[in-house]
Write a protein that holds these residues in place. Structure first.
Motif, PDB file in Angstrom:
ATOM      1  N   THR A  37      37.897 169.229 123.236  1.00 29.77           N
ATOM      2  CA  THR A  37      38.059 169.025 124.677  1.00 29.77           C
ATOM      3  C   THR A  37      37.819 167.563 125.006  1.00 29.77           C
TER       4      THR A  37
ATOM      5  N   LYS B 272      44.582 172.285 136.292  1.00 28.27           N
ATOM      6  CA  LYS B 272      45.406 171.533 135.364  1.00 28.27           C
ATOM      7  C   LYS B 272      45.504 170.091 135.824  1.00 28.27           C
TER       8      LYS B 272
ATOM      9  N   SER C 279      46.838 169.206 125.908  1.00 28.17           N
ATOM     10  CA  SER C 279      48.014 169.995 125.535  1.00 28.17           C
ATOM     11  C   SER C 279      48.504 169.601 124.150  1.00 28.17           C
TER      12      SER C 279
ATOM     13  N   PRO D 119      47.560 169.074 130.611  1.00 29.59           N
ATOM     14  CA  PRO D 119      46.304 169.558 130.041  1.00 29.59           C
ATOM     15  C   PRO D 119      45.596 170.467 131.040  1.00 29.59           C
ATOM     16  N   MET D 120      44.831 171.428 130.515  1.00 31.75           N
ATOM     17  CA  MET D 120      44.208 172.435 131.367  1.00 31.75           C
ATOM     18  C   MET D 120      42.688 172.394 131.226  1.00 31.75           C
TER      19      MET D 120
ATOM     20  N   ASP E 131      45.056 173.012 120.090  1.00 34.32           N
ATOM     21  CA  ASP E 131      45.272 172.405 121.398  1.00 34.32           C
ATOM     22  C   ASP E 131      46.023 173.361 122.320  1.00 34.32           C
ATOM     23  N   GLY E 132      46.254 172.923 123.551  1.00 40.00           N
ATOM     24  CA  GLY E 132      46.839 173.787 124.554  1.00 40.00           C
ATOM     25  C   GLY E 132      48.217 174.290 124.201  1.00 40.00           C
TER      26      GLY E 132
ATOM     27  N   VAL F 151      41.203 170.773 128.014  1.00 40.83           N
ATOM     28  CA  VAL F 151      41.824 171.050 126.718  1.00 40.83           C
ATOM     29  C   VAL F 151      43.132 170.271 126.652  1.00 40.83           C
TER      30      VAL F 151
ATOM     31  N   PRO G 130      40.196 176.935 121.129  1.00 41.09           N
ATOM     32  CA  PRO G 130      40.169 175.473 121.247  1.00 41.09           C
ATOM     33  C   PRO G 130      38.806 174.911 120.848  1.00 41.09           C
TER      34      PRO G 130
ATOM     35  N   LYS H 241      39.013 173.825 130.499  1.00 40.94           N
ATOM     36  CA  LYS H 241      38.551 174.761 129.476  1.00 40.94           C
ATOM     37  C   LYS H 241      37.954 176.015 130.102  1.00 40.94           C
TER      38      LYS H 241
ATOM     39  N   ARG I 152      47.892 176.960 121.580  1.00 38.08           N
ATOM     40  CA  ARG I 152      47.266 178.148 122.148  1.00 38.08           C
ATOM     41  C   ARG I 152      48.298 178.959 122.946  1.00 38.08           C
ATOM     42  N   ASN I 153      49.223 178.290 123.631  1.00 38.01           N
ATOM     43  CA  ASN I 153      50.261 178.999 124.372  1.00 38.01           C
ATOM     44  C   ASN I 153      51.206 179.742 123.438  1.00 38.01           C
TER      45      ASN I 153
END
Length: 353
Positions: free
Chosen positions: A254, A291, A320, A283-284, A238-239, A318, A251, A286, A242-243
């Motif tokens: 979605t 956002k 978070s 959430p962002m 997830d977001g 995606v 990811p 894909k 991934r960060n």
């Protein structure tokens, strides 16, 4: 049917990415003494658990008894219930599931021992248990090595099958600074090792030492005392993860949503807090740089600089935090490319207690 034909809001699983993520984590543990026991709390579907076991996982970790029962009905195990349960009804459900699959429970106090002892008498069989150690999360768990040794002895006197210990460095897994994440995880694992050493000195050497999450899988997975790692989010990435760990998989999950309004620089999608969660941040998009800045019950508010966000457009978001977003849904639409190849029930979501 393509994913653009799906009514929204809906969860999409890219099976190609899922398989890549499963394969990459399995490869890491393939030649190591530490093994992988992935957490079911992320995917919540037996279809993923089957694939993880087929790739070499030694079992599955569950966070709720209802998840255990989903796995037991599917005949998938062995399972570690990495959480305490309380009350006769849950204890009896535990023993019922333990008659179907190999199952380990978790204790952290004499209260848990008494409950399992009484349940064992009702069920006519014993229970396998491990002891949770508080390594810094400050939720549940024994606080000193002496307490852990005493609890292991108490469990054995009560007729329970003591198997080992677990500790979760969850306060480290999402730390964005790599040095801080590593040092915090090592501090937690050092605490866990102190309990292991005390158990060994008392003649109670643990068979199982379970720890780790996706953000720290390669720290716990390289720790001498650890025997297994409970990473789960790696399968979807997830977001938030991934960060923190952009070096891991892509990811795979979605949320497909439809734009229902566009007013100037503001766009609204048909996915609000009943479909999407944001406790780990916004959430962002894909494939587009947008956002979800705010969630109402049924609406997602997007600051729209993207010209394609017109009413009727569908976009993939995606989450978070995958675990809590998944918990709001009942099925996945499984795709390869744009083609929908299956729908999978999310058996471990919502009403699963």
């Amino acid at each position: 049917m393509t994913k653009r034909d799906i009514d929204t809001p809906a969860l999409i699983l890219d099976l190609d990415v899922v398989e890549e993520n499963i394969g990459a984590m399995a490869a890491y543990f393939a030649a190591r003494p530490q093994k992988l026991r992935p957490h079911f709390k992320t995917p919540k579907t037996v279809e993923i658990a089957r694939r993880q076991l087929a790739a070499g996982a030694i079992g599955i970790t569950a966070s709720k008894l209802g998840e255990v029962e989903v796995l037991a009905r599917a005949g998938l195990g062995p399972v570690l219930l990495a959480n305490q349960i309380a009350g006769a009804s849950k204890i009896d459900r535990f023993f019922k599931a333990a008659a179907q699959i190999s199952l380990i429970g978790t204790i952290e106090s004499e209260f848990n021992v008494r409950e399992f002892e009484a349940g064992a008498a009702r069920a006519g069989r014993t229970a396998d248990v491990i002891i949770e150690v508080d390594t810094g999360m400050h939720r549940c768990g024994t606080e000193t090595p002496g307490e852990t040794v005493a609890l292991a002895r108490h469990a054995q006197r009560a007729g329970l099958n003591y198997r080992g210990v677990m500790g979760y460095e969850g306060h480290a897994v999402l730390l964005p600074n790599a040095e801080k994440r590593i040092s915090t995880a090592r501090e937690a694992l050092t605490i866990l090792s102190g309990h292991v050493e005390a158990l060994r000195a008392a003649g109670l050497a643990p068979e199982i030492v379970s720890a780790g999450g996706t953000g720290t899988f390669d720290i716990a997975g390289n720790w001498p005392e650890v025997t297994e790692v409970q990473a789960g989010s790696y399968v979807f990435m997830d977001g938030a993860y991934r960060n923190v760990r952009p070096d891991l998989g892509q990811p795979a999950l979605t949320l497909l949503a439809t734009v229902i309004s566009r007013r100037g620089d503001r766009a609204i999608i048909d996915a609000g807090m009943k479909s999407l969660t944001n406790e780990f941040g916004p959430p962002m998009g894909k494939t587009i740089a947008v956002k979800v800045a705010r969630l109402s019950e049924e609406h997602g508010h997007i600051a729209a600089g993207e010209s394609s966000l017109e009413p009727g457009a569908k976009i993939e978001i995606v989450p978070s935090h995958g675990d809590t977003t998944i918990n709001l849904h009942s099925e996945y639409y499984v795709v390869r490319g744009d083609e929908v190849i299956a729908t999978w029930p999310i058996e471990g979501a919502r009403a699963c207690r």
